[in-house]
Design a protein around this motif. Structure first.
Motif, PDB file in Angstrom:
ATOM      1  N   ALA A  79       0.788  -4.042   5.791  1.00 34.00           N
ATOM      2  CA  ALA A  79       1.828  -3.012   5.865  1.00 34.00           C
ATOM      3  C   ALA A  79       1.632  -1.919   4.833  1.00 34.00           C
ATOM      4  CB  ALA A  79       3.208  -3.647   5.682  1.00 34.00           C
ATOM      5  N   LEU A  80       0.619  -2.061   3.952  1.00 30.35           N
ATOM      6  CA  LEU A  80       0.367  -1.079   2.909  1.00 30.35           C
ATOM      7  C   LEU A  80      -0.995  -0.432   3.091  1.00 30.35           C
ATOM      8  CD1 LEU A  80       1.594  -2.929  -0.315  1.00 30.35           C
ATOM      9  CD2 LEU A  80       2.867  -1.327   1.110  1.00 30.35           C
ATOM     10  N   ALA A 131      -5.657   1.409  -7.654  1.00 25.58           N
ATOM     11  CA  ALA A 131      -5.513   2.038  -6.338  1.00 25.58           C
ATOM     12  C   ALA A 131      -4.118   2.623  -6.197  1.00 25.58           C
ATOM     13  CB  ALA A 131      -5.773   1.025  -5.227  1.00 25.58           C
ATOM     14  N   LEU A 132      -4.021   3.625  -5.348  1.00 27.70           N
ATOM     15  CA  LEU A 132      -2.739   4.240  -5.012  1.00 27.70           C
ATOM     16  C   LEU A 132      -2.296   3.658  -3.677  1.00 27.70           C
ATOM     17  CD1 LEU A 132      -0.682   6.376  -5.955  1.00 27.70           C
ATOM     18  CD2 LEU A 132      -1.979   8.067  -4.653  1.00 27.70           C
ATOM     19  N   ALA A 133      -1.091   3.114  -3.639  1.00 26.86           N
ATOM     20  CA  ALA A 133      -0.610   2.420  -2.441  1.00 26.86           C
ATOM     21  C   ALA A 133       0.671   3.054  -1.930  1.00 26.86           C
ATOM     22  CB  ALA A 133      -0.375   0.938  -2.743  1.00 26.86           C
ATOM     23  N   HIS A 134       0.837   3.019  -0.606  1.00 26.28           N
ATOM     24  CA  HIS A 134       2.094   3.419   0.026  1.00 26.28           C
ATOM     25  C   HIS A 134       2.238   2.653   1.333  1.00 26.28           C
ATOM     26  CE1 HIS A 134       0.202   5.942   3.159  1.00 26.28           C
ATOM     27  NE2 HIS A 134      -0.639   6.313   2.217  1.00 26.28           N
ATOM     28  N   ARG A 135       3.426   2.668   1.888  1.00 31.26           N
ATOM     29  CA  ARG A 135       3.663   1.965   3.144  1.00 31.26           C
ATOM     30  C   ARG A 135       2.878   2.623   4.281  1.00 31.26           C
ATOM     31  NH1 ARG A 135       9.994   1.577   3.852  1.00 31.26           N
ATOM     32  NH2 ARG A 135       9.341   1.425   6.023  1.00 31.26           N
ATOM     33  N   SER A 136       2.355   1.796   5.180  1.00 34.97           N
ATOM     34  CA  SER A 136       1.565   2.311   6.294  1.00 34.97           C
ATOM     35  C   SER A 136       2.434   2.857   7.413  1.00 34.97           C
ATOM     36  CB  SER A 136       0.664   1.194   6.853  1.00 34.97           C
ATOM     37  OG  SER A 136      -0.177   0.662   5.861  1.00 34.97           O
ATOM     38  N   ASP A 137       3.655   2.335   7.535  1.00 37.12           N
ATOM     39  CA  ASP A 137       4.483   2.694   8.685  1.00 37.12           C
ATOM     40  C   ASP A 137       5.351   3.921   8.454  1.00 37.12           C
ATOM     41  OD1 ASP A 137       5.967   1.331   6.778  1.00 37.12           O
ATOM     42  OD2 ASP A 137       7.333   0.455   8.247  1.00 37.12           O
ATOM     43  N   LEU A 143       5.404   5.566  -3.810  1.00 38.19           N
ATOM     44  CA  LEU A 143       4.004   5.331  -4.155  1.00 38.19           C
ATOM     45  C   LEU A 143       3.949   4.280  -5.260  1.00 38.19           C
ATOM     46  CD1 LEU A 143       2.845   9.059  -4.576  1.00 38.19           C
ATOM     47  CD2 LEU A 143       2.435   7.639  -2.553  1.00 38.19           C
ATOM     48  N   ALA A 144       2.798   3.626  -5.370  1.00 38.93           N
ATOM     49  CA  ALA A 144       2.612   2.693  -6.486  1.00 38.93           C
ATOM     50  C   ALA A 144       1.143   2.668  -6.880  1.00 38.93           C
ATOM     51  CB  ALA A 144       3.081   1.295  -6.122  1.00 38.93           C
ATOM     52  N   LEU A 145       0.910   2.631  -8.169  1.00 41.25           N
ATOM     53  CA  LEU A 145      -0.427   2.455  -8.711  1.00 41.25           C
ATOM     54  C   LEU A 145      -0.593   0.976  -9.034  1.00 41.25           C
ATOM     55  CD1 LEU A 145      -0.434   5.619 -10.952  1.00 41.25           C
ATOM     56  CD2 LEU A 145      -2.020   5.207  -9.076  1.00 41.25           C
ATOM     57  N   VAL A 146      -1.474   0.312  -8.295  1.00 44.01           N
ATOM     58  CA  VAL A 146      -1.612  -1.139  -8.402  1.00 44.01           C
ATOM     59  C   VAL A 146      -3.054  -1.495  -8.732  1.00 44.01           C
ATOM     60  CG1 VAL A 146       0.278  -1.576  -6.797  1.00 44.01           C
ATOM     61  CG2 VAL A 146      -2.054  -1.357  -5.909  1.00 44.01           C
ATOM     62  N   VAL A 147      -3.244  -2.723  -9.170  1.00 43.43           N
ATOM     63  CA  VAL A 147      -4.568  -3.235  -9.504  1.00 43.43           C
ATOM     64  C   VAL A 147      -5.104  -4.029  -8.316  1.00 43.43           C
ATOM     65  CG1 VAL A 147      -5.909  -4.680 -11.061  1.00 43.43           C
ATOM     66  CG2 VAL A 147      -4.009  -3.321 -11.959  1.00 43.43           C
ATOM     67  N   LEU A 148      -6.304  -3.692  -7.865  1.00 43.55           N
ATOM     68  CA  LEU A 148      -6.954  -4.419  -6.774  1.00 43.55           C
ATOM     69  C   LEU A 148      -7.842  -5.528  -7.335  1.00 43.55           C
ATOM     70  CD1 LEU A 148      -8.027  -1.507  -4.376  1.00 43.55           C
ATOM     71  CD2 LEU A 148      -5.948  -2.904  -4.293  1.00 43.55           C
TER      72      LEU A 148
END
Length: 308
Positions: free
Chosen positions: A170-171, A285-291, A157-162
């Motif tokens: 892919a995320l 935002a909280l991000a993770h891989r879609s696949d 997981l990653a907390l990133v800035v949008l």
């Protein structure tokens, strides 16, 4: 062992995870002996496995010159795929090993430094209290670096800035919070904005800024806002991380634009002045891989972050 079978033609390729591990080690060190030390194997054995992999694939992966190891085009193509396969296999192993009650496992979480300081401590404490057997691995970095680490499978997981520097299909991203930014200054220095209760972006033209290092999301946001008002910001000092920036502000070197959460948590020694409307905001935002679904422990941390 990995077995690839083509449904379009009668072709099968068999390779070992170990061979991919050796290949990645050589690609990253550009040296067979150092790679052998890294993976704890004798150098002749590593060389034999690399040659076996090249025979299996039908292409050279390295250009071998005296004292100089470089990747061929085939090697450059294989490297991101090999990293992904190894990362996914590692994730699968941890996922299978997790017990139903989440008594053990790990979560690899990436976050920008300011999010680590402001948002994460309370959530991670609650998560650790509930699941003390889960190992928490935290990596700090800018959103661009964190997106790259997610894509190659190095983070769950990653907390990133949008918005992301480079949007990636892919995320998957889920908005977590929208936070306003404020101006912090030393109580011993003149109040920014001529003493008004709020500071306009245009007022920053007459201030000296304490600025974050290159690659820091807050730096890019602040500089872009100043340029939108028609001026280049004047830096008193630049290149620091969050703690250093706040320390320089306390010392009276200049003012800084920081998230309100950080300003509130930073305690005494700072004057906090809101920005005049419409102000500046950042979206976390909280991000993770879609696949690939995050491991179970990561999904539980994700739930706690979203419900915080």
């Amino acid at each position: 062992m990995v077995r690839f079978v083509s449904i379009a033609k009668p072709y099968a390729c068999t390779m070992q995870f170990q061979q991919l591990q050796y290949f990645v080690a050589v690609a990253e060190t550009r040296h067979f002996t150092r790679a052998a030390d890294l993976v704890h194997v004798a150098q002749p054995s590593l060389s034999q496995q690399i040659k076996a992999l090249e025979r299996e694939l039908g292409a050279d992966l390295f250009l071998r010159a005296r004292g100089n190891i470089t990747l061929t085009d085939a090697g450059e193509s294989l490297l991101p795929l090999a990293r992904r396969i190894l990362a996914d296999a590692d994730t699968a192993r941890y996922e299978v090993q997790e017990l139903a009650q989440l008594r053990r496992g790990r979560v690899r979480l990436g976050a920008t430094p300011s999010v680590c300081t402001g948002l994460l401590p309370d959530v991670l404490r609650a998560f650790h209290d509930r699941y003390p057997g889960i190992q928490l691995l935290i990596e700090e970095g800018g959103s661009h670096d964190l997106v790259r680490e997610l894509a190659r499978g190095a983070l769950d997981l990653a907390l990133v800035v949008l918005p992301l520097p480079t949007p990636s299909p892919a995320l998957t991203t889920v908005e977590l919070l929208r936070e306003d930014l404020v101006v912090v200054s030393s109580p011993d220095a003149p109040r920014p904005g001529g003493g008004r209760r709020t500071v306009r972006i245009a007022d920053l033209e007459s201030e000296r800024l304490v600025m974050f290092r290159h690659g820091y999301d807050l730096r890019e946001l602040t500089v872009a806002a100043c340029r939108a008002e028609g001026f280049e910001p004047d830096f008193a000092v630049e290149g620091g991380e969050m703690d250093a920036v706040l320390g320089f502000v306390r010392a009276g070197l200049g003012v800084a634009v920081v998230p309100r959460m950080i300003a509130t948590r930073s305690g005494r020694g700072l004057r906090v002045t809101p920005l005049a409307r419409p102000g500046l905001y950042r979206t976390i935002a909280l991000a993770h891989r879609s696949d690939v679904a995050p491991p179970r422990a990561a999904r539980e941390l994700q739930r706690m972050l979203l419900e915080r």
